[in-house]
Write a protein that holds these residues in place. Structure first.
Motif, PDB file in Angstrom:
ATOM      1  N   ASP A 122       0.651  -0.866   0.356  1.00  0.00           N
ATOM      2  CA  ASP A 122      -0.135  -0.027   0.360  1.00  0.00           C
ATOM      3  C   ASP A 122       0.583   1.008  -0.153  1.00  0.00           C
ATOM      4  O   ASP A 122       0.844   2.442  -0.853  1.00  0.00           O
ATOM      5  CB  ASP A 122      -1.152  -0.145   1.306  1.00  0.00           C
ATOM      6  N   GLN A 126       1.151   1.532  -3.774  1.00  0.00           N
ATOM      7  CA  GLN A 126       0.173   2.264  -4.403  1.00  0.00           C
ATOM      8  C   GLN A 126      -0.279   3.706  -3.797  1.00  0.00           C
ATOM      9  O   GLN A 126      -2.090   4.053  -3.421  1.00  0.00           O
ATOM     10  CB  GLN A 126      -1.675   1.245  -4.121  1.00  0.00           C
ATOM     11  N   ARG A 127       0.975   4.333  -3.321  1.00  0.00           N
ATOM     12  CA  ARG A 127      -0.068   5.361  -2.770  1.00  0.00           C
ATOM     13  C   ARG A 127       1.270   6.181  -4.135  1.00  0.00           C
ATOM     14  O   ARG A 127       1.977   5.996  -5.151  1.00  0.00           O
ATOM     15  CB  ARG A 127       0.908   5.878  -1.622  1.00  0.00           C
ATOM     16  N   HIS A 161      -8.159   9.499   1.026  1.00  0.00           N
ATOM     17  CA  HIS A 161      -8.391   7.980   0.060  1.00  0.00           C
ATOM     18  C   HIS A 161      -7.876   8.188  -0.911  1.00  0.00           C
ATOM     19  O   HIS A 161      -8.980   7.640  -2.066  1.00  0.00           O
ATOM     20  CB  HIS A 161     -10.321   7.566   0.609  1.00  0.00           C
ATOM     21  N   HIS A 163      -5.831   6.362  -4.045  1.00  0.00           N
ATOM     22  CA  HIS A 163      -4.820   4.888  -4.025  1.00  0.00           C
ATOM     23  C   HIS A 163      -4.799   5.465  -5.506  1.00  0.00           C
ATOM     24  O   HIS A 163      -5.165   5.983  -6.145  1.00  0.00           O
ATOM     25  CB  HIS A 163      -5.921   3.914  -3.979  1.00  0.00           C
ATOM     26  N   ARG A 164      -3.411   4.435  -5.775  1.00  0.00           N
ATOM     27  CA  ARG A 164      -3.062   4.064  -7.205  1.00  0.00           C
ATOM     28  C   ARG A 164      -2.611   2.903  -7.419  1.00  0.00           C
ATOM     29  O   ARG A 164      -2.517   2.103  -6.331  1.00  0.00           O
ATOM     30  CB  ARG A 164      -2.406   5.340  -7.647  1.00  0.00           C
ATOM     31  N   ASN A 165      -2.538   2.064  -8.344  1.00  0.00           N
ATOM     32  CA  ASN A 165      -2.516   1.279  -9.088  1.00  0.00           C
ATOM     33  C   ASN A 165      -3.504  -0.589  -8.185  1.00  0.00           C
ATOM     34  O   ASN A 165      -3.049  -0.962  -7.821  1.00  0.00           O
ATOM     35  CB  ASN A 165      -1.208   0.533  -9.060  1.00  0.00           C
ATOM     36  N   LYS A 166      -4.569   0.429  -7.661  1.00  0.00           N
ATOM     37  CA  LYS A 166      -5.190  -0.039  -6.663  1.00  0.00           C
ATOM     38  C   LYS A 166      -5.696  -1.790  -7.004  1.00  0.00           C
ATOM     39  O   LYS A 166      -5.760  -3.283  -6.482  1.00  0.00           O
ATOM     40  CB  LYS A 166      -7.010   0.213  -6.745  1.00  0.00           C
ATOM     41  N   ASN A 167      -5.776  -2.099  -8.180  1.00  0.00           N
ATOM     42  CA  ASN A 167      -6.266  -3.423  -8.874  1.00  0.00           C
ATOM     43  C   ASN A 167      -4.759  -4.126  -9.704  1.00  0.00           C
ATOM     44  O   ASN A 167      -5.411  -5.042 -10.337  1.00  0.00           O
ATOM     45  CB  ASN A 167      -7.282  -3.344 -10.377  1.00  0.00           C
TER      46      ASN A 167
END
Length: 278
Positions: A122, A126-127, A161, A163-167
């Motif tokens: 995370d 994902q940040r 909240h 986020h990036r690259n969440k999936n």
């Protein structure tokens, strides 16, 4: 393929150890290096990259420097394996042993996988990790300011909240890998997407190779080989090996060890003696 920026005495010894007619050697010097050392080999091909990247810790520039090596080596020859190491590595076995080791793997992609928990993924993947270019700057004032701004950026993203690259599923491995021609071709095909995806990550060089292979539709034969690199971790940084570590090193099952430095060149010479005796 060697990434280096200092400890050129060790680099010279490393070249002696891998100077074999079955090898070609590609070296990327950090662009911040003003005076390049004079290096030569007798048996191996030696290529010094002219297109040099200003490499910064944790920054996308680490991946860019790897791609510079991938591209140059790929254009130069058709190789069974592409090995990525640093200028402070040393082999712990002879070239005959190492070549035999990879012959038996029959084209598997070799990396030392590392567990990465949800919190680490995370934070790093994902940040938006901003201000990374000067995260470890030599000037303490600049370093402190950039680390404070980075923490502020992460704090704001968590509160909002963001986020990036969440999936995307991410896997972690040591960035020092041994991969095949097929893998290099795949990574070069995905270069544009990789540099975009990992641009604002932290230490993305430890994630992009295993993650891209795992997420592709192609089937890869990946070997989790903890025998690749022997390190001694201390305070999240790799400790420099000293003479007191010699017995542990020469009795190790690992193919390479990192890192070595000018503070104790005696252990470097002893390892080369050990390799030559084999």
């Amino acid at each position: 393929m060697i990434i280096t920026h200092n400890e050129f005495e060790v680099l010279e010894k490393l070249l002696q150890a891998i100077d074999d007619e079955r090898n070609d050697i590609f070296i990327h010097f950090d662009r911040k290096v003003k005076q390049l050392p004079v290096l030569q080999t007798r048996n191996a091909g030696l290529y010094i990259l002219e297109n040099r990247i200003d490499v910064r810790w944790g920054h996308i520039s680490q991946i860019q420097s790897e791609y510079a090596l991938f591209e140059t080596a790929y254009k130069t020859g058709d190789y069974q394996y592409y090995h990525l190491i640093s200028g402070t590595h040393l082999p712990l076995y002879s070239q005959n042993y190492i070549h035999s080791f990879y012959e038996e793997l029959k084209g598997q992609e070799v990396m030392a996988c590392i567990h990465a928990g949800d919190y680490e993924i995370d934070l790093k993947m994902q940040r938006y990790n901003l201000f990374m270019s000067n995260f470890t700057h030599r000037n303490m004032r600049i370093k402190t300011m950039n680390q404070w701004l980075w923490r502020l950026g992460i704090f704001i993203q968590r509160r909002l909240h963001i986020h990036r690259n969440k999936n995307i599923s991410f896997k972690k491995a040591a960035n020092w890998v041994s991969v095949t021609q097929k893998c290099i071709e795949f990574l070069l095909e995905r270069k544009k997407d990789v540099l975009k995806k990992y641009r604002f990550t932290m230490c993305g060089d430890e994630f992009f190779v295993p993650s891209e292979l795992e997420s592709s539709s192609k089937i890869w034969n990946i070997t989790d080989c903890q025998r690749l690199i022997k390190t001694d971790m201390e305070r999240a940084n790799t400790r420099t090996f000293l003479m007191e570590d010699l017995d542990d090193l020469i009795n190790s099952k690992c193919l390479f060890a990192r890192k070595f430095g000018k503070e104790d060149m005696a252990v470097v010479d002893k390892i080369l003696e050990h390799i030559n005796s084999k």
